[in-house]
Write a protein that holds these residues in place. Structure first.
Motif, PDB file in Angstrom:
ATOM      1  N   VAL A  24       0.834  -1.208   0.000  1.00  0.00           N
ATOM      2  CA  VAL A  24       0.000   0.000   0.000  1.00  0.00           C
ATOM      3  C   VAL A  24       0.867   1.256   0.000  1.00  0.00           C
ATOM      4  CG1 VAL A  24      -1.905  -1.135   1.219  1.00  0.00           C
ATOM      5  CG2 VAL A  24      -0.165   0.053   2.523  1.00  0.00           C
ATOM      6  N   ILE A  25       0.247   2.347  -0.442  1.00  0.00           N
ATOM      7  CA  ILE A  25       0.880   3.668  -0.365  1.00  0.00           C
ATOM      8  C   ILE A  25       0.027   4.506   0.563  1.00  0.00           C
ATOM      9  CG2 ILE A  25       1.453   5.757  -1.627  1.00  0.00           C
ATOM     10  CD1 ILE A  25       2.013   4.090  -4.020  1.00  0.00           C
ATOM     11  N   ALA A  26       0.636   5.017   1.634  1.00  0.00           N
ATOM     12  CA  ALA A  26      -0.096   5.833   2.603  1.00  0.00           C
ATOM     13  C   ALA A  26      -0.609   7.095   1.920  1.00  0.00           C
ATOM     14  CB  ALA A  26       0.801   6.191   3.778  1.00  0.00           C
ATOM     15  N   VAL A  27      -1.825   7.501   2.289  1.00  0.00           N
ATOM     16  CA  VAL A  27      -2.474   8.667   1.704  1.00  0.00           C
ATOM     17  C   VAL A  27      -2.334   9.849   2.645  1.00  0.00           C
ATOM     18  CG1 VAL A  27      -4.671   9.603   0.933  1.00  0.00           C
ATOM     19  CG2 VAL A  27      -4.114   7.238   0.456  1.00  0.00           C
ATOM     20  N   ASP A  28      -1.963  10.988   2.102  1.00  0.00           N
ATOM     21  CA  ASP A  28      -1.858  12.218   2.872  1.00  0.00           C
ATOM     22  C   ASP A  28      -3.270  12.753   3.124  1.00  0.00           C
ATOM     23  OD1 ASP A  28      -0.962  14.567   4.048  1.00  0.00           O
ATOM     24  OD2 ASP A  28      -0.755  15.577   2.121  1.00  0.00           O
TER      25      ASP A  28
END
Length: 122
Positions: A77-81
């Protein structure tokens, strides 16, 4: 920031979906995965709300493997700002409001000239 999460259980999530991850503060173990796009919540372990950290991400890859110890899911996953997400939501809301106004103007007769008012005598 890209992260790889290993979950003890089956939690298939399609690539590109937004998820909310609940991790235990004590050991960092994933206790729940909430697929926000499909509305599916997979709870792996119950913990009090104050013992859990919540964060959002977008799924890049999902692999489910069956091992001798049971099923294991690996999510990349890519963390969301959060600030960027809020700005995107506001701009989408503004665009939707503008589109709704244009549609109501088209159907509401705003293009007609206003009716003439007659002069009143008292």
């Amino acid at each position: 920031m890209e992260r790889k999460l290993v979950i003890a259980g089956s939690a298939p999530v399609p690539r590109g979906n937004r998820v909310e991850i609940a991790q235990a503060r004590a050991d960092g173990e994933v206790v729940a995965v909430h697929d926000l796009d499909r509305g599916i919540l997979r709870t792996l372990r119950e913990l009090p709300r104050d013992h859990v950290d919540l964060w959002r991400a977008t799924v890049r890859d999902c692999a489910i493997v069956e091992t001798a110890r049971g099923v294991r899911t690996t999510l990349t996953v890519i963390a969301v700002d959060a600030a960027g997400s809020a700005a995107d939501a506001l701009s989408e809301a503004d665009a939707a409001a503008a589109a709704a106004k244009a549609e109501s103007d088209r159907w509401g007769g705003s293009d007609r000239p206003p009716a003439e008012t007659t002069e009143r005598f008292w």
